[in-house]
Motif scaffolding. Structure first.
Motif, PDB file in Angstrom:
ATOM      1  N   GLN A  49      -4.849  -6.015   0.488  1.00 55.08           N
ATOM      2  CA  GLN A  49      -4.964  -6.807   1.716  1.00 55.08           C
ATOM      3  C   GLN A  49      -3.714  -6.699   2.593  1.00 55.08           C
ATOM      4  OE1 GLN A  49      -6.130 -10.873   0.968  1.00 55.08           O
ATOM      5  NE2 GLN A  49      -7.577 -10.236  -0.612  1.00 55.08           N
ATOM      6  N   ALA A  50      -2.684  -6.046   2.098  1.00 51.73           N
ATOM      7  CA  ALA A  50      -1.422  -5.960   2.835  1.00 51.73           C
ATOM      8  C   ALA A  50      -1.574  -5.139   4.110  1.00 51.73           C
ATOM      9  CB  ALA A  50      -0.343  -5.347   1.951  1.00 51.73           C
ATOM     10  N   ASP A  51      -0.811  -5.531   5.119  1.00 54.05           N
ATOM     11  CA  ASP A  51      -0.783  -4.771   6.370  1.00 54.05           C
ATOM     12  C   ASP A  51       0.107  -3.546   6.242  1.00 54.05           C
ATOM     13  OD1 ASP A  51      -2.389  -6.644   7.807  1.00 54.05           O
ATOM     14  OD2 ASP A  51      -0.634  -7.948   7.922  1.00 54.05           O
ATOM     15  N   GLU A  52       1.183  -3.693   5.463  1.00 56.56           N
ATOM     16  CA  GLU A  52       2.144  -2.616   5.251  1.00 56.56           C
ATOM     17  C   GLU A  52       2.654  -2.706   3.822  1.00 56.56           C
ATOM     18  OE1 GLU A  52       5.338  -2.289   8.141  1.00 56.56           O
ATOM     19  OE2 GLU A  52       4.178  -3.507   9.553  1.00 56.56           O
ATOM     20  N   ALA A  53       3.238  -1.606   3.358  1.00 58.60           N
ATOM     21  CA  ALA A  53       3.864  -1.598   2.039  1.00 58.60           C
ATOM     22  C   ALA A  53       4.995  -0.577   2.047  1.00 58.60           C
ATOM     23  CB  ALA A  53       2.845  -1.241   0.953  1.00 58.60           C
ATOM     24  N   PHE A  54       6.057  -0.879   1.284  1.00 57.60           N
ATOM     25  CA  PHE A  54       7.166   0.071   1.169  1.00 57.60           C
ATOM     26  C   PHE A  54       7.848  -0.088  -0.176  1.00 57.60           C
ATOM     27  CE2 PHE A  54       8.850  -3.616   3.509  1.00 57.60           C
ATOM     28  CZ  PHE A  54       9.975  -3.961   2.767  1.00 57.60           C
ATOM     29  N   PHE A  55       8.502   1.001  -0.592  1.00 62.94           N
ATOM     30  CA  PHE A  55       9.338   1.014  -1.785  1.00 62.94           C
ATOM     31  C   PHE A  55      10.775   0.782  -1.365  1.00 62.94           C
ATOM     32  CE2 PHE A  55       6.093   4.232  -3.144  1.00 62.94           C
ATOM     33  CZ  PHE A  55       5.620   3.562  -4.264  1.00 62.94           C
ATOM     34  N   THR A  56      11.583   0.238  -2.282  1.00 61.07           N
ATOM     35  CA  THR A  56      13.028   0.220  -2.087  1.00 61.07           C
ATOM     36  C   THR A  56      13.672   0.807  -3.327  1.00 61.07           C
ATOM     37  OG1 THR A  56      13.353  -1.988  -3.037  1.00 61.07           O
ATOM     38  CG2 THR A  56      12.989  -1.860  -0.654  1.00 61.07           C
ATOM     39  N   GLY A  57      14.836   1.403  -3.138  1.00 64.35           N
ATOM     40  CA  GLY A  57      15.577   1.948  -4.262  1.00 64.35           C
ATOM     41  C   GLY A  57      16.791   2.703  -3.777  1.00 64.35           C
ATOM     42  N   THR A  58      17.675   3.004  -4.696  1.00 63.45           N
ATOM     43  CA  THR A  58      18.905   3.695  -4.341  1.00 63.45           C
ATOM     44  C   THR A  58      18.616   5.015  -3.634  1.00 63.45           C
ATOM     45  OG1 THR A  58      20.039   2.676  -6.196  1.00 63.45           O
ATOM     46  CG2 THR A  58      21.054   4.642  -5.264  1.00 63.45           C
ATOM     47  N   ALA A  59      17.742   5.807  -4.185  1.00 65.75           N
ATOM     48  CA  ALA A  59      17.418   7.090  -3.559  1.00 65.75           C
ATOM     49  C   ALA A  59      16.370   6.934  -2.465  1.00 65.75           C
ATOM     50  CB  ALA A  59      16.924   8.076  -4.613  1.00 65.75           C
ATOM     51  N   ALA A  60      15.422   6.033  -2.666  1.00 64.07           N
ATOM     52  CA  ALA A  60      14.337   5.851  -1.695  1.00 64.07           C
ATOM     53  C   ALA A  60      14.785   5.066  -0.470  1.00 64.07           C
ATOM     54  CB  ALA A  60      13.169   5.125  -2.354  1.00 64.07           C
ATOM     55  N   GLU A  61      15.835   4.256  -0.621  1.00 70.76           N
ATOM     56  CA  GLU A  61      16.274   3.311   0.412  1.00 70.76           C
ATOM     57  C   GLU A  61      15.082   2.447   0.786  1.00 70.76           C
ATOM     58  OE1 GLU A  61      18.372   5.553   3.430  1.00 70.76           O
ATOM     59  OE2 GLU A  61      20.081   5.829   2.072  1.00 70.76           O
ATOM     60  N   VAL A  62      14.493   2.606   1.959  1.00 71.26           N
ATOM     61  CA  VAL A  62      13.264   1.906   2.337  1.00 71.26           C
ATOM     62  C   VAL A  62      12.268   2.989   2.723  1.00 71.26           C
ATOM     63  CG1 VAL A  62      12.176   0.242   3.888  1.00 71.26           C
ATOM     64  CG2 VAL A  62      14.557  -0.096   3.170  1.00 71.26           C
ATOM     65  N   SER A  63      11.272   3.203   1.871  1.00 68.50           N
ATOM     66  CA  SER A  63      10.305   4.279   2.094  1.00 68.50           C
ATOM     67  C   SER A  63       8.900   3.716   2.233  1.00 68.50           C
ATOM     68  CB  SER A  63      10.325   5.270   0.923  1.00 68.50           C
ATOM     69  OG  SER A  63      11.579   5.909   0.852  1.00 68.50           O
ATOM     70  N   PRO A  64       8.247   4.002   3.351  1.00 68.81           N
ATOM     71  CA  PRO A  64       6.898   3.472   3.561  1.00 68.81           C
ATOM     72  C   PRO A  64       5.901   4.054   2.560  1.00 68.81           C
ATOM     73  CG  PRO A  64       7.461   5.048   5.278  1.00 68.81           C
ATOM     74  CD  PRO A  64       8.692   4.858   4.446  1.00 68.81           C
ATOM     75  N   ILE A  65       4.919   3.246   2.240  1.00 71.88           N
ATOM     76  CA  ILE A  65       3.790   3.691   1.414  1.00 71.88           C
ATOM     77  C   ILE A  65       2.626   3.871   2.382  1.00 71.88           C
ATOM     78  CG2 ILE A  65       2.195   3.106  -0.448  1.00 71.88           C
ATOM     79  CD1 ILE A  65       4.483   1.343  -1.609  1.00 71.88           C
ATOM     80  N   ARG A  66       2.153   5.078   2.501  1.00 73.79           N
ATOM     81  CA  ARG A  66       1.061   5.379   3.432  1.00 73.79           C
ATOM     82  C   ARG A  66      -0.259   4.839   2.927  1.00 73.79           C
ATOM     83  NH1 ARG A  66      -3.048   8.701   4.167  1.00 73.79           N
ATOM     84  NH2 ARG A  66      -3.571   9.359   6.266  1.00 73.79           N
ATOM     85  N   SER A  67      -0.529   5.077   1.621  1.00 67.66           N
ATOM     86  CA  SER A  67      -1.822   4.658   1.081  1.00 67.66           C
ATOM     87  C   SER A  67      -1.719   4.468  -0.431  1.00 67.66           C
ATOM     88  CB  SER A  67      -2.900   5.695   1.392  1.00 67.66           C
ATOM     89  OG  SER A  67      -2.605   6.925   0.749  1.00 67.66           O
ATOM     90  N   ILE A  68      -2.650   3.698  -0.930  1.00 67.73           N
ATOM     91  CA  ILE A  68      -2.852   3.532  -2.378  1.00 67.73           C
ATOM     92  C   ILE A  68      -4.345   3.711  -2.603  1.00 67.73           C
ATOM     93  CG2 ILE A  68      -2.754   1.971  -4.357  1.00 67.73           C
ATOM     94  CD1 ILE A  68      -0.353   0.604  -3.030  1.00 67.73           C
ATOM     95  N   ASN A  69      -4.680   4.650  -3.474  1.00 71.58           N
ATOM     96  CA  ASN A  69      -6.084   5.020  -3.678  1.00 71.58           C
ATOM     97  C   ASN A  69      -6.693   5.341  -2.316  1.00 71.58           C
ATOM     98  OD1 ASN A  69      -5.731   4.668  -6.435  1.00 71.58           O
ATOM     99  ND2 ASN A  69      -6.494   2.578  -6.386  1.00 71.58           N
ATOM    100  N   ASP A  70      -7.754   4.671  -1.919  1.00 69.66           N
ATOM    101  CA  ASP A  70      -8.399   4.951  -0.633  1.00 69.66           C
ATOM    102  C   ASP A  70      -7.944   4.009   0.474  1.00 69.66           C
ATOM    103  OD1 ASP A  70      -9.901   7.032  -1.729  1.00 69.66           O
ATOM    104  OD2 ASP A  70     -11.516   5.683  -2.341  1.00 69.66           O
ATOM    105  N   LYS A  71      -7.042   3.098   0.161  1.00 71.69           N
ATOM    106  CA  LYS A  71      -6.564   2.124   1.152  1.00 71.69           C
ATOM    107  C   LYS A  71      -5.397   2.714   1.928  1.00 71.69           C
ATOM    108  CE  LYS A  71      -4.920  -1.752   3.021  1.00 71.69           C
ATOM    109  NZ  LYS A  71      -5.390  -2.309   4.230  1.00 71.69           N
TER     110      LYS A  71
END
Length: 102
Positions: A44-66
């Protein structure tokens, strides 16, 4: 709902980058809720992102078909990417305490 959800400690590694984003959210008056996030809530999220030392702030485009939003970097994710970049490159005096100059 204009809120940042993050997995509760114990479900993830409580990293420095994550903590920085939580503090940045507070400075932007964005509510942060730490909780176990269900798969339904993720979808149901409008947006999603990962955080991490190497990733910093990286958007998540999709999960499965979402696909989140229109498949591009969302406005909130971009806001966090830009704010995080300002912190790590010393362009945000409020968070200068995070830096060690060499």
């Amino acid at each position: 709902n204009a809120e940042l959800l993050t997995p509760a400690k114990g479900c993830i590694l409580p990293g420095i980058t994550r903590d920085t984003i939580i503090q940045l959210a507070g400075s932007m008056n964005i509510k942060v809720t730490e909780k176990i996030i269900t798969p339904d809530e993720v979808m149901q999220a409008d947006e999603a992102f990962f955080t991490g030392t190497a990733a910093e702030v990286s958007p998540i485009r999709s999960i499965n078909d979402k696909v989140f939003g229109d498949g591009n970097v969302g406005a909130i994710t971009k806001k966090f990417k830009d704010a995080y970049s300002d912190v790590i490159y010393g362009r945000n005096a409020q968070f200068e305490k995070f830096l060690t100059y060499v």
